[in-house]
Write an enzyme that holds these catalytic residues in place. Structure first.
Site, short mmCIF file in Angstrom:
data_model
loop_
_atom_site.label_atom_id
_atom_site.label_comp_id
_atom_site.label_asym_id
_atom_site.label_seq_id
_atom_site.Cartn_x
_atom_site.Cartn_y
_atom_site.Cartn_z
N SER A 239 -11.51 -4.71 66.32
CA SER A 239 -10.06 -4.83 66.47
C SER A 239 -9.56 -4.03 67.67
O SER A 239 -10.06 -4.20 68.77
CB SER A 239 -9.41 -4.40 65.15
OG SER A 239 -8.19 -5.04 65.01
N HIS B 135 -10.24 -10.48 58.71
CA HIS B 135 -10.34 -9.50 59.78
C HIS B 135 -11.00 -8.23 59.26
O HIS B 135 -10.39 -7.49 58.49
CB HIS B 135 -8.91 -9.21 60.25
CG HIS B 135 -8.79 -8.28 61.40
ND1 HIS B 135 -9.14 -8.64 62.67
CD2 HIS B 135 -8.35 -7.00 61.46
CE1 HIS B 135 -8.91 -7.62 63.49
NE2 HIS B 135 -8.43 -6.61 62.78
C1 GTR Z 1 -3.10 -5.27 64.68
C2 GTR Z 1 -2.92 -5.64 66.13
C3 GTR Z 1 -4.20 -6.21 66.64
C4 GTR Z 1 -5.42 -5.43 66.20
C5 GTR Z 1 -5.26 -4.75 64.85
C6 GTR Z 1 -6.22 -3.63 64.49
O1 GTR Z 1 -1.96 -4.94 64.02
O2 GTR Z 1 -1.89 -6.57 66.20
O3 GTR Z 1 -4.15 -6.37 68.03
O4 GTR Z 1 -5.84 -4.56 67.17
O5 GTR Z 1 -4.02 -4.23 64.65
O6 GTR Z 1 -6.64 -2.83 65.31
O7 GTR Z 1 -6.53 -3.56 63.31
#
Ligand code: GTR
Length: 441
Positions: free
Chosen positions: A277, A419
């Site tokens: 992420s 995710h």
């Molecule tokens: C989210 C963000 C993403 C991603 C994520 C993370 O809220 O929109 O770009 O990086 O966080 O790091 O879990």
């Protein structure tokens, strides 16, 4: 009494953290993990050949690159410079020193399967100093030096494994953990809570070492005026092209690499940098700049990471720059809603890794990170790999869920689920590393 106050504080922080999380996590159909996971299949707009991506092989002044020499001398440096100027910002050009201290060696880490080293990386510049902790696990065998995975973690080194000897990262406080879920006093609460993302026993068993650093130790993930973390080491006015937090994390990964280069248990030619992420964005940026990283892995890095910005799918520049104003250079904001005017796009970030092996992973329900856009970056980076002598034959079609593909130096999978970083992801990273690291022997 103390315990009660601590618990209350933690609850309060957790609530604030939850609100932050809620504010950052969109709930619309384009939001993170919001769909049953098939939206990405329908999402093929704009068609890849109508995205008007900048051509990797044409310089900004219109010169056509046809040789590896021209790539290295002309194109690679100007792409790197364009990412500094327009996306991640520049590290100040000031002298700094790095020193290391190995504070403890645990000969019986992971119940005797590994050796654990607690290291302090000590940075100084302009009369100021800043330290961060690195924890290194190496297999307990006589087969070293070992290929090594290096990664930043979100919540502190002691959260990656339940092993009670892993020290709590020095800057760990409830306040600078992103979502403040854990109380740093209550070691027993947070220790090992992210272990499922770091299958240390399995990594060791497959013959790899694992090095971890807490991202907040390098730079706390807050919009706090760049007064702390490694930013504070450097003096002078900030401008539109000054580095943000992702730039700082990437720089910190290189300083961790400085240590790994001289640890005799680490194979200095086989260090892979991996991140998930926001930390995947940092891993890509570190791997793009620092050619000592022999393999680069992006796990669900999305917008500002692997995903093509011009697709305008999932998270957009206005979202990321609005929600996380401290991540990128200020100059990145001028492209909010005007992605097509960016002088670069993320396939060019991938091209900076060439000719080194590069692996990108997506998750099926992670529309927010635009899985197809993540794949297309790899696809459109291929001319750089080919120019540098590697045959890669990734096709335009998005690979099927749970069917990893690899061609030449490039690898990709889209995993079912949300995710996250799972054991499945790690097995694929190690398969890919086996292929590239062991082939040379
Ligand atoms: C989210 C963000 C993403 C991603 C994520 C993370 O809220 O929109 O770009 O990086 O966080 O790091 O879990």
């Amino acid at each position: 009494m103390n315990l009660r106050i601590t618990s209350l504080l933690c609850l309060l922080f957790a609530l604030v953290g939850f609100q932050q999380l809620a504010a950052q996590t969109p709930t619309t159909m384009t939001g993170r993990d919001a769909t049953a996971g098939n939206a990405w299949e329908a999402d093929r707009t704009p068609p890849p050949d109508e995205m008007n991506l900048p051509d990797i092989m044409t310089t900004f002044s219109g010169y056509n690159i046809t040789t590896g020499t021209d790539w290295a001398a002309k194109r690679r440096p100007e792409i790197l410079n364009a990412f500094q100027a327009n996306v991640y910002g520049r590290v100040p050009k000031q002298d700094y020193q790095v020193k290391f201290s190995v504070d403890n060696i645990d000969e019986d880490a992971l119940e005797g399967k590994a050796i654990g080293k607690s290291v302090t990386v000590m940075l100084s510049a302009n009369g100021k100093s800043h330290n961060f902790n690195l924890y290194l696990l190496v297999p307990k065998s006589d087969k070293g030096p070992y290929p090594t995975f290096l990664g930043l973690n979100f919540y502190g080194n002691h959260t990656v494994h339940a092993d009670s000897d892993i020290p709590i990262s020095s800057s760990w406080t409830p306040n600078n953990s992103q979502f403040c879920v854990f109380d740093h006093q209550a070691d027993e609460v947070s220790r090992g809570v992210r272990a499922y993302r770091w299958p240390a026993e399995r990594i060791i068993q497959r013959g790899y070492a694992l090095a971890v650093v807490y991202s907040g130790d390098i730079d706390p993930d807050f919009d706090d005026g760049f007064t702390n973390g490694v930013h504070a080491l450097f003096s002078g006015e900030r401008d539109n092209q000054s580095w943000g937090t992702i730039g700082a994390w990437a720089w910190g990964l290189s300083r961790a690499m400085d240590y790994l280069m001289q640890d005799e248990d680490v194979d200095r030619n086989k260090v892979a940098v991996m991140g998930h992420s926001r930390l995947g964005k940092a891993a890509l940026w570190a791997g793009a700049q620092d050619e000592r990283f022999a393999l680069v892995i992006s796990n669900d890095s999305g917008c500002g990471g692997a995903a093509i910005s011009r697709r305008k799918s999932g998270e957009r520049l206005k979202d990321i720059n609005g929600n996380f104003p401290h991540w990128f250079a200020r100059s990145f904001r001028q492209y909010n809603g005007k992605e097509e005017t960016l002088p670069v796009d993320q396939h060019m970030l991938m091209s900076l890794v060439a000719p080194r092996p590069l692996y990108v992973a997506s998750a099926q329900q992670d529309d927010w990170a635009d899985p197809y856009g993540e794949y297309l970056s790899l696809y459109f980076a291929q001319p750089a790999y080919r120019l540098l002598g590697y045959r890669t034959r990734l096709g335009l079609q998005h690979p099927k869920v749970n069917e990893p593909v690899s061609s030449g130096q490039l690898g990709y999978h889209i995993r079912s689920g949300r995710h996250d970083v799972t054991r499945y992801d790690w097995e694929r990273y190690m398969d890919f590393a086996d292929l590239h690291f062991h082939a040379e022997k």
